[in-house]
Design a protein around this motif. Structure first.
Motif, PDB file in Angstrom:
ATOM      1  N   ARG A 186       0.837  -1.208   0.000  1.00 52.62           N
ATOM      2  CA  ARG A 186       0.000   0.000   0.000  1.00 52.62           C
ATOM      3  C   ARG A 186       0.868   1.253   0.000  1.00 52.62           C
ATOM      4  O   ARG A 186       2.042   1.225   0.380  1.00 52.62           O
ATOM      5  N   ILE A 187       0.265   2.336  -0.432  1.00 50.16           N
ATOM      6  CA  ILE A 187       0.911   3.639  -0.393  1.00 50.16           C
ATOM      7  C   ILE A 187       0.807   4.190   1.027  1.00 50.16           C
ATOM      8  O   ILE A 187      -0.257   4.135   1.654  1.00 50.16           O
ATOM      9  N   LEU A 188       1.924   4.682   1.546  1.00 49.89           N
ATOM     10  CA  LEU A 188       1.913   5.374   2.828  1.00 49.89           C
ATOM     11  C   LEU A 188       1.871   6.868   2.553  1.00 49.89           C
ATOM     12  O   LEU A 188       2.731   7.394   1.841  1.00 49.89           O
ATOM     13  N   ARG A 189       0.881   7.548   3.087  1.00 46.97           N
ATOM     14  CA  ARG A 189       0.787   8.999   2.931  1.00 46.97           C
ATOM     15  C   ARG A 189       1.140   9.665   4.257  1.00 46.97           C
ATOM     16  O   ARG A 189       0.727   9.204   5.326  1.00 46.97           O
ATOM     17  N   SER A 190       1.923  10.727   4.171  1.00 46.57           N
ATOM     18  CA  SER A 190       2.329  11.467   5.366  1.00 46.57           C
ATOM     19  C   SER A 190       2.180  12.954   5.086  1.00 46.57           C
ATOM     20  O   SER A 190       2.099  13.377   3.922  1.00 46.57           O
ATOM     21  N   ILE A 191       2.145  13.733   6.145  1.00 43.50           N
ATOM     22  CA  ILE A 191       1.985  15.179   6.003  1.00 43.50           C
ATOM     23  C   ILE A 191       3.149  15.894   6.677  1.00 43.50           C
ATOM     24  O   ILE A 191       3.518  15.575   7.812  1.00 43.50           O
ATOM     25  N   ILE A 218       9.887  21.933  11.341  1.00 45.27           N
ATOM     26  CA  ILE A 218       9.115  20.914  10.616  1.00 45.27           C
ATOM     27  C   ILE A 218       8.362  20.002  11.586  1.00 45.27           C
ATOM     28  O   ILE A 218       8.878  19.633  12.641  1.00 45.27           O
ATOM     29  N   GLN A 219       7.143  19.641  11.197  1.00 48.17           N
ATOM     30  CA  GLN A 219       6.389  18.577  11.865  1.00 48.17           C
ATOM     31  C   GLN A 219       6.038  17.556  10.781  1.00 48.17           C
ATOM     32  O   GLN A 219       5.491  17.914   9.741  1.00 48.17           O
ATOM     33  N   LEU A 220       6.374  16.291  11.022  1.00 49.97           N
ATOM     34  CA  LEU A 220       6.039  15.225  10.080  1.00 49.97           C
ATOM     35  C   LEU A 220       5.062  14.265  10.745  1.00 49.97           C
ATOM     36  O   LEU A 220       5.396  13.614  11.745  1.00 49.97           O
ATOM     37  N   PHE A 221       3.857  14.189  10.183  1.00 50.82           N
ATOM     38  CA  PHE A 221       2.849  13.235  10.651  1.00 50.82           C
ATOM     39  C   PHE A 221       2.944  12.029   9.712  1.00 50.82           C
ATOM     40  O   PHE A 221       2.486  12.081   8.563  1.00 50.82           O
ATOM     41  N   TYR A 222       3.572  10.958  10.209  1.00 52.07           N
ATOM     42  CA  TYR A 222       3.942   9.833   9.352  1.00 52.07           C
ATOM     43  C   TYR A 222       2.833   8.789   9.281  1.00 52.07           C
ATOM     44  O   TYR A 222       2.309   8.346  10.300  1.00 52.07           O
ATOM     45  N   ASP A 223       2.491   8.396   8.061  1.00 56.38           N
ATOM     46  CA  ASP A 223       1.495   7.350   7.781  1.00 56.38           C
ATOM     47  C   ASP A 223       0.143   7.722   8.370  1.00 56.38           C
ATOM     48  O   ASP A 223      -0.337   7.125   9.329  1.00 56.38           O
ATOM     49  N   VAL A 224      -0.493   8.726   7.768  1.00 58.32           N
ATOM     50  CA  VAL A 224      -1.815   9.166   8.221  1.00 58.32           C
ATOM     51  C   VAL A 224      -2.901   8.390   7.478  1.00 58.32           C
ATOM     52  O   VAL A 224      -2.727   7.983   6.333  1.00 58.32           O
TER      53      VAL A 224
END
Length: 233
Positions: free
Chosen positions: A97-102, A116-122
């Motif tokens: 699956r594709i992992l999307r992060s913000i 920076i703030q990285l919200f990983y695998d939302v």
């Protein structure tokens, strides 16, 4: 969006990112669960002392709790102000699956650095707090190259580096590599990532662009190093 609703939405975002319940946050700032719920819904206003207290518990600057969404942001770009939101994609071959992060960027100064703030695998780009892991750090841009240095906020021993370069053909996308420890296995990993200025369509074309190419593997074997050679056209 009113400032109360904006602050409430940001509190909920970071609370969820830390896997913290309403009761846990309430206990740490000596408020009731009902009061925290009302803060998050924007039903009551926070005083500055409470805002500062919550920001300390959530390990963010007060300005990040006050930050407006990208489409709301029209003010002059001041130090610590929200700048933009980026969308990072990678492909997990284990779960297919594709992992999307913000990635949220906040201006610090005219030095070229950003917080920076990285919200990983939302699960949903509209709800970044519902993520697998939260990272914080800095980024610096050098013409068409940008580097991110980040630390897992729930596990400080896990640090990651993202190096990316702008695509010459796709100006709204950057292809790069994320290296560090896997939050699942705690082993060193390197992951091919794509960072875009807008949400991308999650289709087979994107999956193919995120997978390692035969040329990537060929170069890795030849030089005994892992690198990315091609952009997705």
């Amino acid at each position: 969006m009113s400032i109360d609703k904006r602050v409430g939405k940001n509190i909920k975002k970071y609370r969820l990112a830390y896997k913290m319940t309403l009761e846990e946050l309430a206990k740490q700032i000596h408020k009731s669960k009902s009061t925290i719920s009302k803060y998050e819904k924007g039903l009551i206003s926070l005083d500055m002392a409470t805002l500062e207290e919550i920001s300390q518990v959530l390990k963010v600057a007060p300005s990040q709790l006050l930050a407006a969404e990208e489409d709301e942001f029209h003010a002059e770009e001041l130090e610590g102000e929200f700048f933009d939101r980026q969308y990072m994609y990678s492909y997990d071959g284990r779960s297919k699956r594709i992992l999307r992060s913000i990635i949220e960027r906040y201006i610090l100064s005219d030095s070229g650095q950003m917080r920076i703030q990285l919200f990983y695998d939302v699960k949903d780009v509209q709800n970044p707090g519902d993520c697998k892991a939260l990272y914080a750090g800095m980024s610096r841009k050098y013409e068409f190259i940008e580097n991110y240095t980040l630390q897992n906020q729930n596990n400080p021993t896990e640090q990651v580096l993202i190096c990316c370069i702008n695509s010459l053909s796709l100006t709204n996308r950057k292809l790069g590599m994320l290296t560090g420890l896997s939050y699942k296995t705690m082993l060193p990993v390197a992951i091919k990532v794509m960072i875009a200025s807008s949400v991308l369509k999650e289709d087979n074309e994107l999956i193919e662009g995120l997978k390692l190419t035969k040329e990537d593997i060929k170069i890795s074997k030849k030089y005994n190093l892992f690198t990315i050679d091609q952009f997705m056209e």
